[in-house]
Design an enzyme around this catalytic site. Sequence first.
Site, mmCIF file in Angstrom:
data_model
loop_
_atom_site.group_PDB
_atom_site.id
_atom_site.type_symbol
_atom_site.label_atom_id
_atom_site.label_comp_id
_atom_site.label_asym_id
_atom_site.label_seq_id
_atom_site.Cartn_x
_atom_site.Cartn_y
_atom_site.Cartn_z
ATOM 1 N N GLU A 409 32.269 51.086 8.712
ATOM 2 C CA GLU A 409 32.207 52.223 9.129
ATOM 3 C C GLU A 409 31.437 52.618 10.275
ATOM 4 O O GLU A 409 30.464 53.871 10.126
ATOM 5 C CB GLU A 409 31.788 53.276 7.936
ATOM 6 C CG GLU A 409 32.673 52.949 6.743
ATOM 7 C CD GLU A 409 33.613 53.898 6.116
ATOM 8 O OE1 GLU A 409 33.602 54.993 6.713
ATOM 9 O OE2 GLU A 409 34.215 53.618 5.292
HETATM 10 C C1 LIG Z 1 34.990 43.522 4.610
HETATM 11 C C2 LIG Z 1 35.203 44.392 5.956
HETATM 12 C C3 LIG Z 1 35.963 45.559 5.696
HETATM 13 C C4 LIG Z 1 36.449 46.238 6.628
HETATM 14 N N1 LIG Z 1 37.190 47.198 6.447
HETATM 15 C C5 LIG Z 1 37.966 48.010 7.476
HETATM 16 C C6 LIG Z 1 39.008 48.910 7.279
HETATM 17 O O1 LIG Z 1 39.471 49.297 6.161
HETATM 18 N N2 LIG Z 1 39.442 49.542 8.467
HETATM 19 C C7 LIG Z 1 39.012 49.061 9.680
HETATM 20 O O2 LIG Z 1 39.636 49.814 10.672
HETATM 21 N N3 LIG Z 1 38.113 48.278 10.023
HETATM 22 C C8 LIG Z 1 37.634 47.770 8.753
HETATM 23 N N4 LIG Z 1 36.472 46.851 8.999
HETATM 24 C C9 LIG Z 1 35.897 46.597 10.454
HETATM 25 C C10 LIG Z 1 34.636 47.098 10.573
HETATM 26 O O3 LIG Z 1 34.635 48.471 10.676
HETATM 27 C C11 LIG Z 1 33.949 46.395 11.968
HETATM 28 O O4 LIG Z 1 33.788 44.917 11.729
HETATM 29 C C12 LIG Z 1 32.844 47.009 12.620
HETATM 30 O O5 LIG Z 1 33.196 48.355 13.073
HETATM 31 C C13 LIG Z 1 32.184 46.219 13.565
HETATM 32 O O6 LIG Z 1 33.037 45.896 14.642
HETATM 33 P P1 LIG Z 1 33.109 44.267 15.147
HETATM 34 O O7 LIG Z 1 33.367 43.374 13.710
HETATM 35 O O8 LIG Z 1 34.079 44.014 16.179
HETATM 36 O O9 LIG Z 1 31.790 43.946 15.711
HETATM 37 P P2 LIG Z 1 31.110 44.007 17.165
HETATM 38 O O10 LIG Z 1 31.566 45.587 17.605
HETATM 39 O O11 LIG Z 1 31.493 43.019 17.977
HETATM 40 O O12 LIG Z 1 29.615 44.088 16.985
HETATM 41 C C14 LIG Z 1 28.782 43.221 17.072
HETATM 42 C C15 LIG Z 1 27.447 43.529 16.847
HETATM 43 O O13 LIG Z 1 27.313 44.116 18.274
HETATM 44 C C16 LIG Z 1 26.499 45.459 18.043
HETATM 45 N N5 LIG Z 1 27.324 46.162 19.165
HETATM 46 C C17 LIG Z 1 28.429 46.294 19.548
HETATM 47 N N6 LIG Z 1 28.705 47.499 20.466
HETATM 48 C C18 LIG Z 1 27.252 47.743 20.584
HETATM 49 C C19 LIG Z 1 26.581 48.745 21.325
HETATM 50 N N7 LIG Z 1 27.221 49.830 22.205
HETATM 51 N N8 LIG Z 1 25.336 49.195 21.375
HETATM 52 C C20 LIG Z 1 24.664 48.008 20.669
HETATM 53 N N9 LIG Z 1 24.917 47.238 19.768
HETATM 54 C C21 LIG Z 1 26.315 47.356 19.712
HETATM 55 C C22 LIG Z 1 27.054 45.789 16.688
HETATM 56 O O14 LIG Z 1 26.192 46.680 16.378
HETATM 57 C C23 LIG Z 1 27.134 44.714 15.894
HETATM 58 O O15 LIG Z 1 25.788 44.239 15.744
HETATM 59 C C24 LIG Z 1 35.909 45.924 7.981
HETATM 60 C C25 LIG Z 1 34.933 44.848 8.270
HETATM 61 C C26 LIG Z 1 34.807 43.863 7.279
HETATM 62 C C27 LIG Z 1 33.782 42.934 7.441
#
Ligand SMILES: Cc1cc2nc3c(=O)[nH]c(=O)nc-3n(C[C@H](O)[C@H](O)[C@H](O)COP(=O)(O)OP(=O)(O)OC[C@H]3O[C@@H](n4cnc5c(N)ncnc54)[C@H](O)[C@@H]3O)c2cc1C
Length: 601
Positions: A409
């Site tokens: 989220e």
């Molecule tokens: C169990 C689970 C359930 C989920 N359920 C859903 C769902 O129902 N629907 C859905 O659409 N998604 C879902 N997600 C996805 C979730 O919303 C994403 O994993 C989350 O938004 C982070 O994206 P990412 O994993 O690609 O991490 P990334 O975006 O790659 O982030 C990696 C790290 O970099 C940091 N980062 C990234 N961009 C920036 C920035 N601009 N400035 C500073 N730091 C930054 C992040 O804070 C994080 O610490 C789920 C994930 C999990 C693990």
Amino acid sequence: MATKPSEPAAQTLNRGGAFLTAACTPDDVFTPADLTDDQRLIGRTAEEFVAKEVVPNIPELEQHKEGLMAEMLKKAGELGLLGGAIPEEYGGAALDKVSATILAEKLAGYASFAVSHGGHAGIGTIPIVYFGTEEQKTLFLPKIATGEKLACYCLSEPQAGSDALAARTRAVLSPDGKSWILNGQKMWITNGGFADVFTVFAKVDGEKFSCFIVEKGTPGFSVGAEEKKMGIKGSSTVPIFFENAAIPKENLLHEVGRGHIVAFNTLNVGRFSLGAYCLGGAKHVLAAASKYAKERTAFGKSISEFGLIKAKLGEMAIRIYAVESMIYRSAGMVSAAVAEPKSGADKTQQAMQVLEEYAIESSISKVAGSETADYCVDEAVQIFGGYGYHEDYPVARAYRDSRINRIFEGTNEINRMLIIQMLMKRAMAGVLPLIPAAMKLADEVLSGPSFEESPSGAFAEEERSLAQAKKIFLLAAGSAVQKYREQLSDRQEIVAALANIAMDVYAMESSLRRAQKSSAVRGENAGALSDAARVFVYDAMDRVEKEARAALAATVDGDTLLTQLAVLRRFAKHSPLDTISMRRRIADAVLAQDRYPFEGR
Ligand SMILES: Cc1cc2nc3c(=O)[nH]c(=O)nc-3n(C[C@H](O)[C@H](O)[C@H](O)COP(=O)(O)OP(=O)(O)OC[C@H]3O[C@@H](n4cnc5c(N)ncnc54)[C@H](O)[C@@H]3O)c2cc1C
């Protein structure tokens, strides 16, 4: 809520983010003591449902027994626990925000269920409620409300999580113009393994970010295997795939190129509820830790008698109190604003606009809720000692389950950035009087220490700290904006420091006003609830000073820095408080009831 929205001062007070500049009274703030009997009943129903129907099935749910989580959700639907966000004309309960908040909080007895509930009744439902056409609402919402059809929200992709608009999933109109053809992949889809209705974001012609409703069974649409997760193992999380999946043209949700509006408004609602689920989860681990601490003996006595165990129980209760005070205050503001009669306005659209107004408070709910829950599960494991590290005891699972809340989220990093971005945007647009307030403060600083009338009464010191903390925010934010202007967003560490101050200000004020309101009604000034507010405000003041010092040092230097730091020290001065004794008293209140002691107060 005692505020009269027609008065100019009240109008300012009722704006999202206004807590940083406007003053409010205890009567302006909704607290758990203000819950109606009906709202309390919703909470009890939710709590009993989880205890009776869900908790006995945890071992099998954790093993992913086929169809069991879907069955749990459908049972919740039979009780009316799924349709809170859905208007009555489509079979929902149309709950006000306070009711929806207590419902979410009390469903948190098993985190995997809470996550599945949020995936369906929150982010899975909201896009259709807010943006669906009449036909889409009539077709889907009544079945989503009962659980006959289960829903999910599909935004993230393998390469696009935080940066959701970088999605690669594409949609093109078929040559006959009758369908959308989807290609691509979504990842991490909560409830995806059993859902019937998928809200899917894809770029029309690879460019225009848009939203579609995809139904299970669509040819070319498939669901991948369950992910092997660290926690919330009872929930379903899968990737989904589109290979020339054709969906009816009328399944476009909202408008081509406006999918981001659907996505972000939905997350706004999801974030708020996530804070409430976390609050409920934190209360559960506090109760478990208290019971265990009393039963476990070491060195000839119950470990609950040790000061260091009391310090943990007391601090858990204090942080829960602060986050609960914020979340219910925000829920009260949203409920009051939605209930305000607006001529000609569609109620659903009005609700969406109100939630947009309070997007800052939603992000605060998410960040503060998830970090409080993580703090509590960590300390609960510590109180359980070696047994805390064993899967036969409940806190090991709670520890693993809690960790996801800081990630989904919108990660807490992204939400911290959002809090400040939204504040600045509102300040620039003149919606929030942050700029005049910062200018007034600059004048005050130039004219030296003032001899303003000091607050008096039982909470005089806390009142003073709160007012000073607001000034500290203006001091640090004012400096940072002046120096970096549009480039401030590139100085993420400074932005995060400002967000932390803003969150602490909101928590200080919400905690303090609730204690004052409670004291006025119950005359319990010396009680543990007042102690919780006092300790929170005291510690928050130290954190606020530290964050501001770091932000200022990264913003200005030389004599300017020394002057600013002198001002900061003056603002941050606060009288000593015996927080150790107070925390012990709060721990004793926890131990006396084996649970969070300020429930419903
Ligand atoms: C169990 C689970 C359930 C989920 N359920 C859903 C769902 O129902 N629907 C859905 O659409 N998604 C879902 N997600 C996805 C979730 O919303 C994403 O994993 C989350 O938004 C982070 O994206 P990412 O994993 O690609 O991490 P990334 O975006 O790659 O982030 C990696 C790290 O970099 C940091 N980062 C990234 N961009 C920036 C920035 N601009 N400035 C500073 N730091 C930054 C992040 O804070 C994080 O610490 C789920 C994930 C999990 C693990």
